[in-house]
Design an enzyme around this catalytic site. Structure first.
Site, short mmCIF file in Angstrom:
data_model
loop_
_atom_site.label_atom_id
_atom_site.label_comp_id
_atom_site.label_asym_id
_atom_site.label_seq_id
_atom_site.Cartn_x
_atom_site.Cartn_y
_atom_site.Cartn_z
N CYS A 14 76.78 -32.91 -2.83
CA CYS A 14 76.01 -31.71 -2.61
C CYS A 14 75.72 -31.00 -4.18
O CYS A 14 76.26 -30.98 -5.18
CB CYS A 14 76.83 -30.57 -1.87
SG CYS A 14 77.48 -31.29 -0.27
N ARG A 38 70.85 -34.03 -5.35
CA ARG A 38 71.96 -34.37 -4.94
C ARG A 38 72.38 -34.45 -3.44
O ARG A 38 73.33 -34.84 -2.99
CB ARG A 38 72.96 -33.23 -5.63
CG ARG A 38 72.94 -33.57 -7.05
CD ARG A 38 73.92 -32.54 -7.69
NE ARG A 38 75.47 -33.02 -7.47
CZ ARG A 38 76.42 -33.44 -8.19
NH1 ARG A 38 75.98 -33.66 -9.39
NH2 ARG A 38 77.46 -33.51 -7.73
N TRP A 97 74.86 -32.56 1.22
CA TRP A 97 74.76 -33.89 1.98
C TRP A 97 75.67 -34.17 3.14
O TRP A 97 76.85 -33.86 2.42
CB TRP A 97 74.80 -34.98 0.76
CG TRP A 97 74.65 -36.24 1.17
CD1 TRP A 97 73.57 -37.03 1.24
CD2 TRP A 97 75.86 -37.30 1.55
NE1 TRP A 97 73.89 -38.30 1.47
CE2 TRP A 97 74.90 -38.62 1.73
CE3 TRP A 97 77.13 -37.11 1.77
CZ2 TRP A 97 75.93 -39.59 2.11
CZ3 TRP A 97 77.80 -38.21 1.95
CH2 TRP A 97 77.25 -39.37 2.33
N ASN A 109 81.39 -28.57 -2.62
CA ASN A 109 81.11 -30.03 -2.71
C ASN A 109 82.48 -31.05 -2.50
O ASN A 109 83.43 -30.43 -3.23
CB ASN A 109 80.43 -30.23 -4.02
CG ASN A 109 80.23 -31.83 -4.10
OD1 ASN A 109 80.05 -32.55 -2.98
ND2 ASN A 109 79.95 -32.08 -5.48
N GLY A 110 82.36 -31.72 -1.56
CA GLY A 110 83.69 -32.47 -1.35
C GLY A 110 84.02 -32.70 -0.18
O GLY A 110 83.30 -32.38 0.79
N GLU A 156 69.09 -56.19 -7.29
CA GLU A 156 68.34 -54.79 -7.82
C GLU A 156 67.11 -54.47 -7.19
O GLU A 156 66.84 -53.70 -6.63
CB GLU A 156 68.45 -54.81 -9.09
CG GLU A 156 67.85 -53.39 -9.74
CD GLU A 156 68.71 -52.23 -9.38
OE1 GLU A 156 69.70 -52.19 -8.65
OE2 GLU A 156 67.93 -51.03 -9.38
N LYS A 159 66.18 -51.52 -4.50
CA LYS A 159 65.18 -50.52 -4.81
C LYS A 159 64.20 -50.62 -3.60
O LYS A 159 63.78 -49.59 -2.98
CB LYS A 159 64.37 -51.18 -5.96
CG LYS A 159 64.87 -50.89 -7.16
CD LYS A 159 65.05 -49.44 -7.90
CE LYS A 159 66.30 -48.77 -7.39
NZ LYS A 159 67.42 -48.88 -8.12
N GLU A 212 66.16 -49.03 -0.55
CA GLU A 212 66.46 -47.65 -0.50
C GLU A 212 65.48 -46.65 -0.53
O GLU A 212 65.31 -45.45 0.30
CB GLU A 212 67.32 -47.14 -1.47
CG GLU A 212 66.89 -47.33 -2.93
CD GLU A 212 67.88 -47.02 -4.13
OE1 GLU A 212 68.89 -46.24 -3.73
OE2 GLU A 212 67.77 -47.19 -5.12
N HIS A 229 71.17 -72.53 2.09
CA HIS A 229 72.59 -72.57 2.99
C HIS A 229 72.39 -71.49 3.84
O HIS A 229 73.27 -71.22 4.55
CB HIS A 229 73.54 -72.62 1.97
CG HIS A 229 73.78 -73.68 1.16
ND1 HIS A 229 74.10 -74.90 1.52
CD2 HIS A 229 73.41 -73.68 -0.27
CE1 HIS A 229 74.06 -75.47 0.31
NE2 HIS A 229 73.67 -74.97 -0.76
N LYS A 262 71.98 -38.60 -5.09
CA LYS A 262 72.10 -39.01 -6.07
C LYS A 262 73.52 -39.47 -6.84
O LYS A 262 73.42 -40.56 -7.46
CB LYS A 262 71.37 -38.12 -7.27
CG LYS A 262 71.26 -38.66 -8.52
CD LYS A 262 70.15 -39.68 -8.64
CE LYS A 262 69.98 -40.18 -10.25
NZ LYS A 262 69.40 -41.55 -10.13
O1 M6R Z 1 75.83 -42.60 -10.79
P1 M6R Z 1 76.25 -43.96 -10.84
O2 M6R Z 1 75.71 -44.95 -11.66
O3 M6R Z 1 77.64 -44.07 -10.70
O4 M6R Z 1 76.01 -44.26 -9.23
C1 M6R Z 1 76.01 -45.54 -8.59
C2 M6R Z 1 75.25 -45.57 -7.29
O5 M6R Z 1 75.33 -44.57 -6.40
C3 M6R Z 1 73.66 -45.67 -7.61
O6 M6R Z 1 73.41 -46.77 -8.65
C4 M6R Z 1 72.73 -45.82 -6.52
O7 M6R Z 1 73.11 -47.30 -5.98
C5 M6R Z 1 71.39 -45.89 -6.93
N1 M6R Z 1 70.79 -45.04 -5.76
C6 M6R Z 1 70.49 -46.95 -6.69
O8 M6R Z 1 69.49 -46.59 -6.97
#
Ligand code: M6R
Length: 608
Positions: A2, A27, A74, A100-101, A481, A485, A488, A504, A603
Site C-alpha cells: 500500500c 503501490r 492493495w 501498510n502490512g 521474462e 511481461k 502481467e 517433452h 509494484k
Molecule cells: O522490487 P523487487 O525487484 O524486489 O520486486 C520483485 C518483483 O515483485 C517484481 O520484479 C515483479 O515481478 C514485477 N512486477 C515484474 O514486472
C-alpha cells in the site's frame, strides 16, 4: 504494497496528499482514502477503486486542514470496498490511521475487541490498530507506545488524533517509512517517490522507530520511548523522473529510458580509464571476498529472472559456483550458507518482504550480505554490507523494465569485478567493457525499430489465448521474462520454456496459429533452437523471433522478426529483453488494458 502519505505544514493538506497518492498509486490501487484533522474533528474520505474516485469526492467536498494522511490500498484483510479502505478510525472517531502490512495476531485482537463490545466497521487489521489506540488515554505518541506491544506482524502506520491537530505519529516494523523534511513542513511516506516533489531531505525510519512530528520539529524514539538519532539524508532523485514526460504510459517511458539507465549504471562502476570495473568501497573488495567460495542470488519475479542470467555472468567471469533461488523458497529449504558464501539480494525496490527475509536469514548464517538494488536507502540497501546501485531512477510502471536491464548490467559488472578481484582479468575483459559502453547505443537501435512490426506481433499473439516463449542458454531467462511481461499486463497466458525441453510436454499445446516467440540471436545453440522451431512450425505454430537483422536462417523460418543489433553473447540478454517488453506493451494497449496498473498487482510486495 500500500502507499502511505502524511502531511503536516502550512499548506492545505488535501492537495498535497492527493499529489502524494498519485505518485504512490503504483503501490496499490484497489481503494484509496484520506483524513484531515482539524481542531475537534477528523474528516475522512474514502472510495473503492482507483484514486480518481477519491479525487472526485475530494473536489466535491471542501476539507480544510493542514494535517492529514492518505492511503492507496492493495487489499490483504478484507475485500477492496469503501468500508475496508483506509484511513480507519476507532469507534469514537478520535484517531485515524493508515497502515501498510499485516497484523499476524489479527484474529486474536479482533475477538478481544468484539468481546469487549467494540463495534467493528471493517474487516481490516488496520481498524484494530485504530481501535486499540482509541481505547488508551494520553497524547497520541504515548498511546502508540502503549499499543505497540500488542501488535504482532508487519506494519508501517501513520496516525492522527482529533485532539492534536498539530501532531503526526509514524511507526514501523517491517514495511518502510521515510520522513520528508521540507520548508516549514514535514511529510511521511511509504517511499521517497511521494516526497521528492516537496523535499529531497529525508530520514529513513528503522524498524521499531516511532516518529513524532509536530510544528516544532521531529522527535524519534524507540519502543521504550528512548530518543534515537537518525540521519537526515539528501536524495539525488529528480522529481521529473517520476512523471510521464509526454509518454502515454510510465511503462513506455521507462522502456525508452533504458539507454540512459544502462549508461549511468555502467559508468558508475568503471575505473578511471574506463577499461575495467572498479567495485572499490562497495564491500566487494578482495579482502572482503577472501574466503568466499560460492555465491547465492536471491530475488523475486523479474529480479529473479535477472539472477538466472547473473548465474551465467558470474560463473563464466569469476569462476565461482552460483545458485539462484526464489527468495520466498530460500529460507525454507535449509540452503548451505555460511561465512564462505556471498548472498546477493537483487531487488528493484529494496523493500520486497521475501527478499529481505532471505537476506536476513543469510546474514544470520554468517554470509557476506550483498545487494543489487535500485533504491539507495531502502531496507535491502541498509541491510547489506556489499552494495551495487542500479541507476535506473524511479520505476513507476508495475511491470519492471529499466530496472531489469540495469540489474542485468549490474550483475555483469559484479561478474567482472569479482573476476578482477580474483586476479583473472585479461584482454577479453577490456573488450567486454568496451562493448558495455556501446550497449546503450544498441538498445537505442532496438527502440528505433519500425513500430509497425509490433502491430504484426500483436496480431500474432492475440490470435490465441496462450503462447510459448522459447530460449536456450543465457537467453532462456529472457524467455521467462518475456512471458511474465505479457502475462502481467495483458492477462494472456504465456509460458517461458527452454526450447530443448519443449518437446517433452508443452509441444502438446501447439496447434494451428499457436503463437511461439523465440530468442534466436547468435548463440552457440542457435541451430538447435531453429530445429526446435521447425518442430512447432510443422505443427502449425506462428513464429515470432527476436534476432539480429539479416539472420537469414531465422527470417526464412519465422512469420515475424523483431530485430536487434548484433552484440557479444553476454550482452544479448539486455538487447533481446527490449523487444519483448515492447511486444507485451503493445498487446496490452491493443486490448485496452491498464498497462501501468495491472489488476491484482502492486509494484512493491511488502508482505510475505
Ligand atoms: O522490487 P523487487 O525487484 O524486489 O520486486 C520483485 C518483483 O515483485 C517484481 O520484479 C515483479 O515481478 C514485477 N512486477 C515484474 O514486472
Amino acid at each position: 504494497m500500500c502507499g502511505i502519505i502524511g502531511y503536516l505544514g502550512s499548506h492545505q493538506a488535501v492537495p498535497v496528499i492527493l499529489d502524494g497518492l498519485k505518485r504512490l498509486e503504483y503501490r496499490g490501487y484497489d481503494s484509496a482514502g484520506l483524513a484531515v484533522a482539524s481542531p475537534g474533528r477528523i474528516h475522512v474520505l474514502r472510495a473503492a477503486g482507483k484514486l480518481s474516485n477519491l479525487e472526485e469526492r475530494a473536489w466535491e467536498t471542501t476539507l480544510h486542514g493542514t494535517l492529514g494522511v492518505g492511503h492507496t490500498r492493495w487489499a490483504t484483510h478484507g475485500a477492496p470496498t469503501e468500508e475496508n479502505a483506509h484511513p480507519q478510525m476507532d469507534a469514537s472517531e478520535t484517531v485515524a490511521v493508515v497502515h501498510n502490512g499485516i497484523l499476524e495476531n489479527y484474529a486474536r485482537l479482533r475477538h478481544e475487541l468484539l468481546d469487549a463490545g467494540i463495534p467493528l466497521s471493517s474487516d481490516t487489521d488496520t481498524e484494530l490498530i485504530a481501535q486499540l489506540l482509541g481505547r488508551v488515554a494520553g497524547p497520541l505518541a504515548e498511546r502508540v507506545l502503549r499499543v505497540l506491544p500488542r501488535l504482532e506482524g508487519q506494519y508501517a502506520v501513520v496516525a492522527v488524533s482529533r485532539d492534536e491537530p498539530d501532531t503526526l505519529v509514524a511507526f514501523r516494523n517491517g514495511p518502510p517509512l521515510v520522513l520528508g523534511v521540507g520548508e516549514g513542513e514535514f511529510l511521511v511516506a511509504s517511499d521517497v517517490t511521494a516526497l521528492v516533489a516537496r523535499t529531497r531531505k529525508v530520514i529513513f525510519l528503522e524498524n521499531g522507530d516511532v516518529a513524532v512530528m509536530t510544528r516544532e520539529g521531529i522527535r524519534i524514539v524507540d519502543a521504550t520511548g528512548t530518543p534515537v538519532e537518525r540521519e537526515v539524508e539528501e536524495l539525488d532523485w529528480d522529481p521529473g523522473r517520476a512523471e510521464k514526460g509526454g509518454y502515454r504510459h510510465f511503462m513506455l517511458k521507462e522502456i525508452h529510458e533504458q539507454p540512459d539507465a544502462i549508461r549511468n549504471t555502467v559508468l558508475a562502476y568503471l575505473d578511471a580509464e574506463r577499461t575495467g570495473v572498479a567495485l572499490d568501497g562497495l564491500g566487494f573488495e578482495p579482502e572482503r571476498l577472501e574466503g568466499v567460495r560460492r555465491i547465492h542470488l536471491v530475488a523475486c519475479g523479474t529480479s529473479w529472472h535477472a539472477c538466472l542470467v547473473g548465474k551465467f555472468f558470474v560463473e563464466r567471469l569469476a569462476g565461482l559456483p552460483v545458485e539462484v533461488d526464489y527468495a520466498s523458497e530460500y529460507r525454507y529449504r535449509s540452503p548451505l550458507v555460511g561465512s564462505d558464501t556471498l548472498v546477493v539480494g537483487v531487488t528493484q525496490s529494496g523493500e520486497t518482504a521475501d527478499t529481505l527475509a532471505a537476506m536476513e536469514m543469510a546474514a544470520e548464517a554468517g554470509a557476506l550480505l550483498g545487494t543489487i538494488c535500485n533504491v539507495r536507502g531502502s531496507s535491502a540497501w541498509r541491510a547489506a554490507t556489499a552494495r551495487l546501485l542500479t541507476q535506473a531512477g524511479p520505476e513507476i510502471g508495475v511491470a519492471s523494465t529499466k530496472a531489469f536491464t540495469t540489474q542485468l548490467v549490474a550483475l555483469l559488472l559484479l561478474g567482472l569485478g569479482l573476476r578482477s578481484s580474483r586476479g583473472l582479468a585479461d584482454r577479453e575483459d577490456r573488450e567486454l567493457v568496451a562493448a558495455l559502453q556501446r550497449l546503450p547505443l544498441a538498445v537505442e537501435q532496438t527502440l528505433a525499430v519500425d513500430q509497425e512490426l509490433y502491430g504484426r506481433g500483436v496480431e500474432l499473439i492475440t490470435a490465441g489465448d496462450d503462447s510459448l516463449f522459447l530460449g536456450r542458454g543465457i537467453l532462456y531467462p529472457i524467455a521467462l521474462e518475456g512471458a511474465l511481461k505479457l502475462k502481467e499486463i495483458s492477462y494472456l497466458h504465456a509460458e517461458g520454456y527452454p526450447a530443448g525441453e519443449m518437446k517433452h510436454g508443452p509441444i502438446a499445446l501447439v496447434q494451428e496459429g499457436f503463437p511461439v516467440v523465440a530468442l534466436a540471436t547468435a548463440i552457440p545453440t542457435r541451430d538447435k533452437l531453429l530445429g526446435n522451431l521447425m518442430e512447432v512450425r510443422s505443427r502449425g505454430a506462428s513464429l515470432i523471433a527476436v534476432a539480429e537483422a539479416g539472420a537469414t536462417s531465422v527470417t526464412s523460418l519465422v512469420d515475424l522478426v523483431l530485430p536487434v543489433p548484433d552484440v557479444p553473447i553476454l550482452l544479448q540478454p539486455v538487447v533481446t529483453a527490449v523487444p519483448l517488453q515492447l511486444l507485451a506493451y503493445h498487446v496490452a494497449v491493443e486490448l485496452g488494458l491498464d498497462v501501468d496498473q495491472p489488476r491484482n498487482l502492486a509494484k512493491s510486495v511488502t508482505v510475505e
